[in-house]
Design a protein around this motif. Structure first.
Motif, PDB file in Angstrom:
ATOM      1  N   THR A  27      71.635 -57.614 -22.413  1.00  0.00           N
ATOM      2  CA  THR A  27      70.967 -57.162 -23.637  1.00  0.00           C
ATOM      3  C   THR A  27      71.551 -57.937 -24.805  1.00  0.00           C
ATOM      4  O   THR A  27      72.594 -58.583 -24.688  1.00  0.00           O
ATOM      5  N   THR A  29      73.615 -58.025 -28.065  1.00  0.00           N
ATOM      6  CA  THR A  29      74.612 -57.207 -28.744  1.00  0.00           C
ATOM      7  C   THR A  29      75.153 -57.913 -29.981  1.00  0.00           C
ATOM      8  O   THR A  29      76.269 -57.657 -30.419  1.00  0.00           O
ATOM      9  N   GLY A  49      72.992 -51.599 -26.925  1.00  0.00           N
ATOM     10  CA  GLY A  49      74.015 -50.800 -26.272  1.00  0.00           C
ATOM     11  C   GLY A  49      75.330 -50.801 -27.035  1.00  0.00           C
ATOM     12  O   GLY A  49      75.422 -51.305 -28.167  1.00  0.00           O
ATOM     13  N   THR A  70      79.815 -53.601 -21.745  1.00  0.00           N
ATOM     14  CA  THR A  70      78.705 -53.154 -22.585  1.00  0.00           C
ATOM     15  C   THR A  70      78.046 -51.954 -21.916  1.00  0.00           C
ATOM     16  O   THR A  70      77.548 -52.060 -20.792  1.00  0.00           O
ATOM     17  N   TYR A  71      78.083 -50.829 -22.597  1.00  0.00           N
ATOM     18  CA  TYR A  71      77.454 -49.612 -22.091  1.00  0.00           C
ATOM     19  C   TYR A  71      75.970 -49.615 -22.463  1.00  0.00           C
ATOM     20  O   TYR A  71      75.614 -49.817 -23.622  1.00  0.00           O
ATOM     21  N   THR A  72      75.128 -49.366 -21.469  1.00  0.00           N
ATOM     22  CA  THR A  72      73.687 -49.252 -21.695  1.00  0.00           C
ATOM     23  C   THR A  72      73.183 -47.977 -21.021  1.00  0.00           C
ATOM     24  O   THR A  72      73.976 -47.178 -20.508  1.00  0.00           O
ATOM     25  N   ASN A  73      71.883 -47.815 -21.003  1.00  0.00           N
ATOM     26  CA  ASN A  73      71.313 -46.647 -20.339  1.00  0.00           C
ATOM     27  C   ASN A  73      71.629 -46.638 -18.846  1.00  0.00           C
ATOM     28  O   ASN A  73      71.607 -45.594 -18.207  1.00  0.00           O
ATOM     29  N   LEU A  77      73.798 -43.889 -21.108  1.00  0.00           N
ATOM     30  CA  LEU A  77      73.326 -43.682 -22.471  1.00  0.00           C
ATOM     31  C   LEU A  77      71.875 -43.214 -22.458  1.00  0.00           C
ATOM     32  O   LEU A  77      71.089 -43.581 -21.575  1.00  0.00           O
ATOM     33  N   ASN A  80      69.447 -47.550 -25.557  1.00  0.00           N
ATOM     34  CA  ASN A  80      70.393 -48.609 -25.912  1.00  0.00           C
ATOM     35  C   ASN A  80      70.530 -48.851 -27.409  1.00  0.00           C
ATOM     36  O   ASN A  80      71.324 -49.692 -27.825  1.00  0.00           O
TER      37      ASN A  80
END
Length: 827
Positions: A27, A29, A49, A70-73, A77, A80
């Motif tokens: 993604t 960022t 995210g 990197t935290y995403t869905n 989450l 994002n």
């Protein structure tokens, strides 16, 4: 059919242990909404995210920050688009406010979610603050207050405060920004002014107050951000910058705007330094297209405590971005986040940039591959910017991302609808029409980029141009070839190295590698010439439109299409394919030697074998068009135990791709994508419920032969899924590992042996032999499409090997050999 079922079963055995490890997510960022530092970690809220950096305090500059995760869905989450952050030291929790996703709380135990079900007035979060055990959450529909009780793991709702609940004390429920002062006064920015209240008096309506243009000289009612320093309050508005000193003149705001020194009335980000200097930037946020516009040439302004204004122009002192979203004081140093260029930290006299190596956008609408690189576009069939796309093009070589936009390159438009690579490895880019004097600086026509010499060419309706330098930019070198219209929708490189360029409302022009026009033509019965797709089979050129007579095809491959010769123009028998959008067409030769052409259209999946048309669906696998209607093909029924197209979900097809192994990948609007294997005539489905897919809406599909990966473009980012290598890559062979080890066939199905010298675990061309403890050969493994080796615990006769230790020996053509052990456990 039994052979087909056996083949499918073996494929599933090979695939199952690889599914989780062969996925990657990308993604953007670099578009940052907020950031915060805690415990030597830098948390960055982006539209792609939550990016988490490790901060090595022994280093300085950008080298001190390393991206950790990197935290995403995919990690839990809600979505994002992370907007605001607040760290709670007492519990080591990070509270994240998401746009349309509520509050997501990152804890050592995982992610917890607060949303409308938990009592929030809205899932659109604009601010988070805390004081001891109280948590304040501002939304676009009011303020929610939560409290944390001892021994209770989840925060509880205390009260929601709105205009009606406070009897007008809170001037407007739509809260843009929130700031909690050390004095425990809560300040809330709204479209109708600045409301404030002490947190001890939230339930006393008379203690709520508001500054706006009706009762004070605050510069504007629409409050973007708030800054606090001792007794000073500063607000940014669309009408200027306002400052009030409560210790001197409690209601007398000092106003700064374009009439007294500012370059613009629209002030956006603001904050005070530790010494009381006010840092601010210009800009206007447009939520519908997620764009921060700064029409000035200044990246940052500093208003000193004594009233002196310093301007830092864009492109100086290390500040290469003027779209500043937040300004903060971190560890005694000023810092800022940008919309597109990550973070900047003050290291006087210059600033240094911390930016992630990421794709340049989240909406991936087209994909193509050149030598050593995969290219991605973010276009839209329409005028103007979209929310998460229309940000140019990006390339990826497996390690490094590079993004080209109108701002940083000779690219003529950020709205690139189609990408194609010619026989000289040049990238052709089709740009959708943009009105003259648009605010984005976009142009129209066709760009061609040659990576080998970094040269750029451009074609429009006036002819051919070549890029000279940033001062002269493009210079016209010929009036030909000229595009047939200013709106380009698709570029196709055919098997004879000709480039078909689709010009919306104009027709199709065909060029050779020297940019010379070969021919041009229009599609019969197409009112708008709305051609958005070109493909070819062994016997025909196919053309798809945007609901402008659907599909047409030209059946003489010895001649290029011509509008004057209707003998070779055809339309499908079914009217379904005459009233649809066409999203993709592929062609291949099946097991019976027939050439099949598959079409992904807005109303279904179709195929054509030169004689009959077929339609694939979720209730009946295949229908055949006979006697003017669709009849069930009795040879195309689903078996009770097999997966159905798109997992039986009625959705719209959106993309199609044929991989090197003659498998067809089909994207959908609502339920991920399906893989169809013509050899087994079966579907395999992938969606967010059974795979690490970032979105169920698939916009585009592609393949990278160097990584052996399918690329899946969505509105929320890019996934890759390793589906197999067409050719073994050139990698070294140093150390291998087998996993799981110990290996339990009844539980694990297969043990995978991979090459740790390669990031994807692949081997060069090699073979692997399995031996038992006595040195007898058990069997020789063959490389699968993924190029690691897999063993199911059977010997060369197909019988189960008993529990024990086995040796594997891998040899490559150049003589390199590596060895290892596998512990096999039965029962």
């Amino acid at each position: 059919m039994n052979k087909h079922l056996l083949t499918l079963a073996l494929c599933l055995v090979v695939l199952s242990p690889l599914i989780a490890t062969r996925w990657k997510t990308y993604t953007n960022t670099t578009y940052v909404n907020d950031y915060i530092e805690a415990n030597n970690k830098l948390y960055v809220a982006t539209w792609g995210g939550l990016a988490v950096f490790k901060h090595d305090t022994t280093l300085t500059g950008a080298e001190a920050y390393e991206l950790d995760h990197t935290y995403t869905n995919i990690d839990g989450l809600s979505n994002n688009d992370v907007r605001v952050l607040d760290y709670i030291p007492a519990t080591d929790q990070l509270w994240m406010g998401l746009y349309a996703g509520g509050v997501n709380i990152l804890t050592p135990q995982g992610i917890k979610i607060l949303n409308e079900t938990s009592g929030l007035p809205s899932n659109k979060i604009t601010g988070i603050a805390h004081s001891d055990t109280l948590f304040f959450v501002s939304t676009d529909k009011g303020l929610a207050v939560f409290y944390q009780m001892a021994q209770v793991s989840f925060p509880l709702l205390s009260q929601v405060y709105t205009n009606s609940y406070t009897e007008g004390g809170l001037v407007n429920d739509s809260l843009f920004f929130m700031k909690l002062a050390p004095t425990n006064y809560l300040y809330l920015g709204t479209p109708q002014g600045l409301s404030y209240v002490h947190i001890d008096s939230l339930n006393i309506n008379s203690r709520w107050h508001t500054w706006n243009t009706t009762n004070s000289n605050i510069p504007g009612d629409r409050i973007s951000q708030i800054a606090l320093f001792e007794q000073k309050i500063a607000v940014s508005t669309t009408k200027g910058l306002g400052i009030v000193d409560l210790s001197v003149f409690p209601n007398n705001w000092i106003e700064y705007n374009s009439s007294n020194g500012l370059e613009s009335d629209s002030v956006y980000s603001i904050n005070y330094s530790a010494s009381g200097d006010l840092y601010f930037s210009y800009g206007a946020w447009h939520e519908n297209i997620m764009t921060l516009n700064n029409e000035s040439n200044t990246a940052l302004n500093i208003l000193s405590a004594d009233g002196h204004l310093t301007k830092i122009p864009e492109g100086t002192l290390g500040l290469n971005n003027k779209a500043v979203t937040k300004i903060k004081n971190l560890n005694g140093k000023m810092s800022l986040s940008s919309w597109g260029d990550g973070l900047f930290f003050d290291a006087t006299p210059n600033w240094f940039n911390v930016i992630t190596n990421s794709i340049g956008f989240n909406t991936v609408s087209c994909i193509t591959h050149s030598k050593g690189k995969t290219w991605f576009g973010s276009g839209n069939l329409g005028i103007g910017k979209t929310k998460k796309g229309t940000r140019g093009i990006s390339s990826f070589d497996g390690n490094t991302w590079q993004t080209f936009t109108v701002k940083n390159s000779p690219l003529i438009s950020d709205n690139i609808l189609s990408l194609a690579v010619d026989d000289k490895d040049r990238l052709w880019m089709a740009a959708y029409y943009t009105p003259t004097n648009n605010t984005y600086g976009w142009g129209n026509g066709l760009n061609i980029y040659d990576p080998s010499n970094n040269s750029w060419d451009w074609m429009d309706t006036y002819g051919l141009y070549h890029y000279i330098d940033p001062v002269i930019t493009y210079r016209q070198i010929s009036t030909t070839p000229a595009m047939l219209s200013q709106t380009l929708t698709y570029v196709y490189h055919d098997s004879d190295n000709r480039m078909f360029v689709c010009c919306y409302n104009g027709g199709i022009i065909v060029l050779d590698s020297l940019y010379q026009k070969i021919t041009s033509f229009q599609i019969p019965n197409s009112a708008r010439q709305g051609v958005i797709l070109v493909a070819e089979s062994e016997s025909a050129y196919f053309f798809g439109t945007a609901n402008d007579h659907g599909v047409s095809y030209w059946s003489n491959m010895d001649l290029l299409p011509s509008a004057s010769n209707n003998n070779y123009w055809h339309n499908p028998q079914s009217t379904d394919l005459n009233n649809c959008w066409v999203y993709g067409i592929v062609s291949f030769t099946n097991d019976f030697g027939e050439n099949e052409t598959w079409i992904a259209a807005s109303n279904g999946i179709y195929s054509y074998n030169g004689t009959n048309w077929f339609k694939y669906d979720v209730d009946v696998k295949r229908r055949i068009f006979r006697n003017g209607t669709w009849e069930t093909d009795l040879n195309g029924l689903y078996y009770y135990d097999e997966e159905r197209l798109f997992g039986s979900v009625h959705t719209n097809p959106t993309a199609i791709y044929l991989d090197p192994f003659r498998r067809i990948w089909l994207g959908s609007r609502d339920n991920g994508f399906s893989m169809y294997d013509p050899s087994t005539e079966r579907f395999t489905n992938y969606n967010i419920s059974n795979s690490p897919l970032i979105s169920n809406y698939v916009l585009s599909l592609g393949y990278d032969p160097s990584q052996g990966s399918l690329y899946i473009g969505t509105p929320d980012g890019l996934n890759t899924f390793q589906i197999g290598f067409e050719n073994p890559p050139q990698v070294s062979l140093k150390k291998v590992r087998a996993y799981p080890n110990p290996f339990k066939p009844d539980r694990d199905q297969v043990v995978t042996i991979e090459n740790t010298a390669s990031s994807s675990g692949v081997f060069p061309t090699s073979f692997c032999r399995i031996y038992d403890l006595s040195g007898d050969l058990v069997l020789e493994l063959k490389q699968n499409r993924y190029l690691p080796f897999t063993w199911n615990g059977l010997n060369s006769s197909g019988k189960k090997c008993s529990s024990g230790v086995y040796y594997y020996v891998i040899s490559v053509k150049d003589g390199d050999t590596v060895r290892g052990k596998i512990a096999l456990i039965r029962g």
